[in-house]
Design an enzyme around this catalytic site. Structure first.
Site, PDB file in Angstrom:
ATOM      1  N   ASP A  48       0.697  -1.231   0.098  1.00 35.09           N
ATOM      2  CA  ASP A  48       0.013  -0.100  -0.132  1.00 35.09           C
ATOM      3  C   ASP A  48       0.850   1.186  -0.007  1.00 35.09           C
ATOM      4  O   ASP A  48       0.320   2.353   0.037  1.00 35.09           O
ATOM      5  CB  ASP A  48      -0.946   0.078   1.205  1.00 35.09           C
ATOM      6  CG  ASP A  48      -0.314   0.182   2.519  1.00 35.09           C
ATOM      7  OD1 ASP A  48       1.090  -0.010   2.518  1.00 35.09           O
ATOM      8  OD2 ASP A  48      -0.998   0.008   3.542  1.00 35.09           O
ATOM      9  N   TYR A 249       4.105  -2.830  11.418  1.00 36.42           N
ATOM     10  CA  TYR A 249       5.034  -3.844  11.317  1.00 36.42           C
ATOM     11  C   TYR A 249       5.928  -4.239  12.441  1.00 36.42           C
ATOM     12  O   TYR A 249       6.505  -3.354  13.021  1.00 36.42           O
ATOM     13  CB  TYR A 249       5.990  -3.337  10.300  1.00 36.42           C
ATOM     14  CG  TYR A 249       5.645  -3.413   8.765  1.00 36.42           C
ATOM     15  CD1 TYR A 249       5.483  -4.298   7.812  1.00 36.42           C
ATOM     16  CD2 TYR A 249       5.284  -2.144   8.139  1.00 36.42           C
ATOM     17  CE1 TYR A 249       4.818  -4.164   6.723  1.00 36.42           C
ATOM     18  CE2 TYR A 249       4.570  -1.777   6.964  1.00 36.42           C
ATOM     19  CZ  TYR A 249       4.473  -2.881   6.209  1.00 36.42           C
ATOM     20  OH  TYR A 249       3.926  -2.925   4.825  1.00 36.42           O
ATOM     21  N   PRO A 330       8.293  -6.256   2.535  1.00 38.21           N
ATOM     22  CA  PRO A 330       7.166  -5.274   2.118  1.00 38.21           C
ATOM     23  C   PRO A 330       7.553  -3.702   2.794  1.00 38.21           C
ATOM     24  O   PRO A 330       7.412  -2.795   2.197  1.00 38.21           O
ATOM     25  CB  PRO A 330       5.880  -6.018   2.627  1.00 38.21           C
ATOM     26  CG  PRO A 330       6.465  -6.823   3.634  1.00 38.21           C
ATOM     27  CD  PRO A 330       7.817  -7.179   3.212  1.00 38.21           C
TER      28      PRO A 330
END
Lengths: 630, 630
Positions: A48, A249, A330
């Site tokens: 995203d 995260y 990511p």
């Protein structure tokens, strides 16, 4: 009887890489088809983060507006480290984007479903929708030289199974004959597997979790900034998202990591819960408090690893792009950006070859340009992941990562991690000569943004808005001061050279058939434009040196001003705020320069005005097919 | 049997004034109906200049985007005067907008049909469409005091004839009972006639022509700028329009003027042609050449005159707005802007009275505020028309208008002609005390724009985007540096005063029924906002002094931060370009200040933090009805 069909380009996979390709190709007028195995588009989670350079690319396709409107913007990054008194403390904040030439000095966060919807909306306007759910079951390439060399052949044969929406059972089989196939089918790419390309690289032992949710309450003052937390309890990154959503995260401890990895070395998500992730985060946030909701929007676990595919194409007829080519962490925010920019790089090249305008050899530059980038990317990711997953330096742990080390790495890689520093290697499409004529317009990098004024009416414009991804090459003429006699002579000589019989415009620009190039949706330009034949291929923009109070756009030779909207002056706007720094920022002398910008916004070449028309001709002759007999 | 119906507000006329009213009222949740006699909306010509302040107003309704996207922008004005060698010569260019605080430093030109379409699109989203073709045939007011004083009465009775589209014959008669009626039916207003209001003022002998067309070719270097041409052949004004369209205002000679005026002193358009207008222009442009097309888009002739209606309302139940109130020269670019801003001023006041939130006496401020403006406007227009229609100063004509005189007038009236300098007189809604606390936030003028950063994430925002026309009062708290103990005390005292039992928020803000206020479409703000009861009426915004690197939005008392998006810091953005000048520009000291901005964006009052809560209470108590018993 099995249905058969022909298509110029078949794109397999409707994630970010596939959608960027589909959208770019259909806008270019290419006969393209996109298939996807998912019955519906994704609706939450996944990648995203949109980097500054990717926002520029969206803008070049005229689709940045919905992205900016819907997305959250990250302008600052805050760094938290262990406090001597326990818990964490803020060591400072810095701009999230440190690349000075970023047109959009922020990153955008928005869930992948919304990003995909932007592409789907755009493609729909051009009549393209995704075929889904459809899976490919066989692919083969007819690699006889005479077939590969022909522009009219369909050398790739792909067998498709159309599934019913509900049961994912086959309801129909189809054979598609394609001129080109793009495998944009993700990290576990079926296309890559069929081609027997390997993924080369390594996997770490670092396991991270991701959770998207809206915090109930918190007194953490940086919950709406990107935050890198190094705590003795493990590292954590905060990524604020659209609305009030926050993504965390969260690093798992070595013990926890062992717990979730199964015998095959893969993550077993059933061994973990988002509540356990949030419990770790709660400890890492101390002394700040954060209360989490009972329900989360989305969560996952992953092992950090970095790999690049052994090849990106088979005979330049079957390509792979995106996660099929490269995988990485990511949280460096690279994945989706790299994927979309792979397709952005490839699409216009395929369009040029299909139109018969360019030699098919330009397709080799796709792997040349994007593989080097992918390799740089995983090298960066390895270093970043190590710094971020490593233990912080504390009184007890003198080998840990210091804040200064981390900050230095963060800033050193700024140009890279924003996507702005990417530089393509020399090739047919990128001629590295004459760089000193425009030192800051680096050949192989994207054309940097700059505010210039319309010479006809003083309105400020972003020059990048005149470089849309409309498959045209832009010839940007920095004409200098046309009130000076000598300079005027240079400009007139260049104009004559460009427009002469057998010159660039006539030799490569007269395309009377077979093409449909996009209009200027990328920019804000309006006007009733009667295009000259060569304007299908070339857009000429002229940037004068001068003052808005005295400049006359009518002084520019007519071949360098097809319309009054195409002439600019490098001066400050009426507010005295923006503009007036183009020559200075770009490093262009009063003698001027000519810059050729590729259809994807990257600088292809630089030339002088004096004798430059011949250099421009040499550049295009190195890959373009003449439109007229010599 | 005649159909009868009730409506809260009936708007007669769907030109710019009527559409602004209809859009504003329907967004405010008011039961409103708009009728118009035209079967279709206008498609060409007529008024087309949008001033900087009007663009701000459009933005406050969330409809500036289509205006800016479709319109042409005028950034520069060029002045041409007689050259000693014959013909005209450029004496210079200047910014078209000289008001330093203009958020949009340009005027927009776009044909009236496109502007009306923006309103129609917006209104349609709220379920309001124009009833057309419909004409009113009778209007009467039941002016018994008990009827006028009641909030529940429908004292105005209007008889309507519904026409068939084609023949404009009556097909149906209807009687409408309205609480309020707005006559926005143009210069020849039927409503004004029924009320026997007169138009007071005068008419000049100056006759001008207007022609819209796309020039075939021209070497005139200012064809895309606003241009004031004073030539010995007569005056001319160039107004560039959307696309390549150009509008020319062309002065007729005294002889020509006599030729087109009939015995009744009115223009007879049949005595003239657009070709004759263009022939005059061709001479006035010499030595520049301009070739005109055979067909023009639109043309007209007009006599310059300035008039204001004798009254703007009957018993504050029937109002008139727009051209029904005031007429003037089109080329000063005032007409449509004044019209739309009339309705913008009135709409929220009607909404407040209908909701029972405010005393009906606030409706008297409509005429107070807009009549003074209209009078100033025609005084300005008279002076401007005289300067522009007068002969230029030349060797032969020593009494003519000099370039310096004209330029001085142009700049002197800059703040006025942009709409930005408008200042409303003191009234219930405009308390002129405490101006020294924020010298540059002039009470009675619109809240000036300023870039501030989100304190939670460093993103730059235009403060005006947080002042949408959503019918809420904005309480803007300039809180100063909350890390300073004394200042923190001041802010906490103000917050307690505001939120106390019987304080402003509870006394005037707790509206549990009957209202539907617009969401924040005007700005860019997104977020999941759980509104407090008083947030129907009040929006509190806090602007801290501090640095983005160290500020903590969590330091602001909770009543002054209903959401993280409502707290700002006055600092420069990460690029070092925008922001950081709010306190300085507004003239606010480190001790802070509180500014109340009316729902229409105009400054209602200024208070200090210390003791300011009581002043804010006094302000609202002067016109608001308490929501709770004391």
């Amino acid at each position: 009887m099995v249905k058969e069909s022909n298509v110029d380009v078949l794109v397999i996979g409707a994630g970010p890489a596939g959608l960027m390709a589909g959208n770019a190709l259909v806008r270019a007028g290419v006969n393209v088809r996109v298939i996807d195995k998912r019955p519906k588009k994704v609706v939450a989670g996944q990648a995203d983060g949109i980097q500054p350079r990717t926002i520029e690319v969206f803008q070049s396709y005229g689709i940045a507006e919905p992205l900016i409107r819907q997305g959250n913007q990250m302008h600052l990054v805050a760094f938290y480290n262990p406090s001597p008194s326990g818990g964490i403390t803020r060591d400072g904040r810095a701009p999230d984007v440190s690349a000075p030439s970023a047109r959009y000095p922020f990153e955008i966060t928005l869930h992948q479903g919304a990003i995909e919807a932007i592409f789907l909306d755009s493609m729909r306007q051009y009549g393209l929708q995704i075929d889904r759910p459809v899976i490919p079951t066989a692919i083969k390439l007819d690699d006889r030289p005479e077939v590969l060399e022909s522009l009219d052949s369909y050398p790739v044969e792909v067998t498709l199974n159309h599934l019913s929406d509900e049961q994912e059972e086959t309801s129909e089989t189809e054979i598609v004959h394609a001129k080109y196939v793009l495998g944009a089918d993700g990290a576990h790419s079926w296309v890559r597997g069929q081609l027997n390309f390997t993924m080369d690289g390594e996997q770490t032992d670092y396991v991270w979790g991701v959770v998207d949710m809206i915090p109930e309450t918190t007194d953490f003052p940086d919950i709406r900034n990107r935050v890198a937390i190094h705590s003795t309890n493990g590292s954590c990154m905060v990524i604020p998202r659209e609305g009030d959503v926050v993504r965390l995260y969260i690093q798992l401890s070595d013990d926890d990591a062992r717990e979730v990895i199964n015998a095959k070395g893969r993550i077993d998500k059933t061994r973990w819960t988002p509540q356990r992730l949030m419990a770790i985060a709660k400890r890492s946030f101390q002394p700040y408090t954060i209360e989490f909701p009972e329900e989360v929007n989305w969560w996952t676990l992953y092992i950090i690893g970095q790999r690049v595919a052994s090849s990106f194409s088979l005979k330049e007829r079957i390509f792979i792009a995106g996660d099929a080519c490269h995988t990485h962490s990511p949280k460096a925010g690279q994945g989706m950006n790299a994927s979309m920019n792979d397709s952005h790089n490839l699409a216009w090249k395929i369009a040029y070859v299909l139109r018969g305008w360019a030699d098919p050899s330009i397709l080799k530059t796709y792997e040349l340009e994007r593989r080097k980038y992918a390799q740089d990317l995983i090298d960066f990711d390895r270093k970043f992941a190590k710094l971020f997953s490593g233990k912080p330096r504390t009184e007890e742990n003198h080998d840990g990562v210091t804040h200064d080390e981390f900050l230095a790495a963060f800033q050193q890689f700024g140009g890279f991690s924003t996507g702005i520093g990417i530089q393509y290697s020399p090739s047919q499409l990128t001629h590295p000569d004459n760089q000193p004529l425009a030192v800051q317009i680096e050949i192989g990098k994207r054309m940097p943004p700059q505010i210039v004024l319309s010479a006809a009416n003083g309105r400020p414009y972003e020059l990048q808005d005149f470089l849309p991804s409309d498959t045209r090459f832009k010839i940007v003429v920095f004409a200098g001061d046309l009130d000076a006699q000598v300079q005027r002579g240079r400009v007139e000589a260049f104009a004559s050279g460009l427009g002469r019989e057998g010159g660039v415009l006539k030799r490569f620009g007269d395309r009377t058939k077979g093409s449909k190039s996009g209009q200027e949706e990328g920019g804000e330009v309006k006007g009733i434009v009667k295009r000259k034949p060569w304007e299908e291929v070339f857009e000429i923009l002229t940037v004068m040196a001068g003052k808005k109070e005295t400049v006359n756009y009518t002084s520019v030779p007519t071949i360098l001003r097809s319309h009054w909207t195409k002439v600019f002056v490098d001066d400050v706007d009426t507010q005295g705020v923006r503009g007036g720094k183009a020559y200075l920022t770009y490093g262009i002398s009063p003698e001027g320069a000519v810059v050729v910008v590729r259809p994807d916004g990257y600088v292809g070449m630089v030339a002088s005005l004096e004798g430059g028309a011949a250099d421009v001709e040499t550049y295009f002759a190195s890959f373009m097919r003449p439109s007229t007999l010599p």
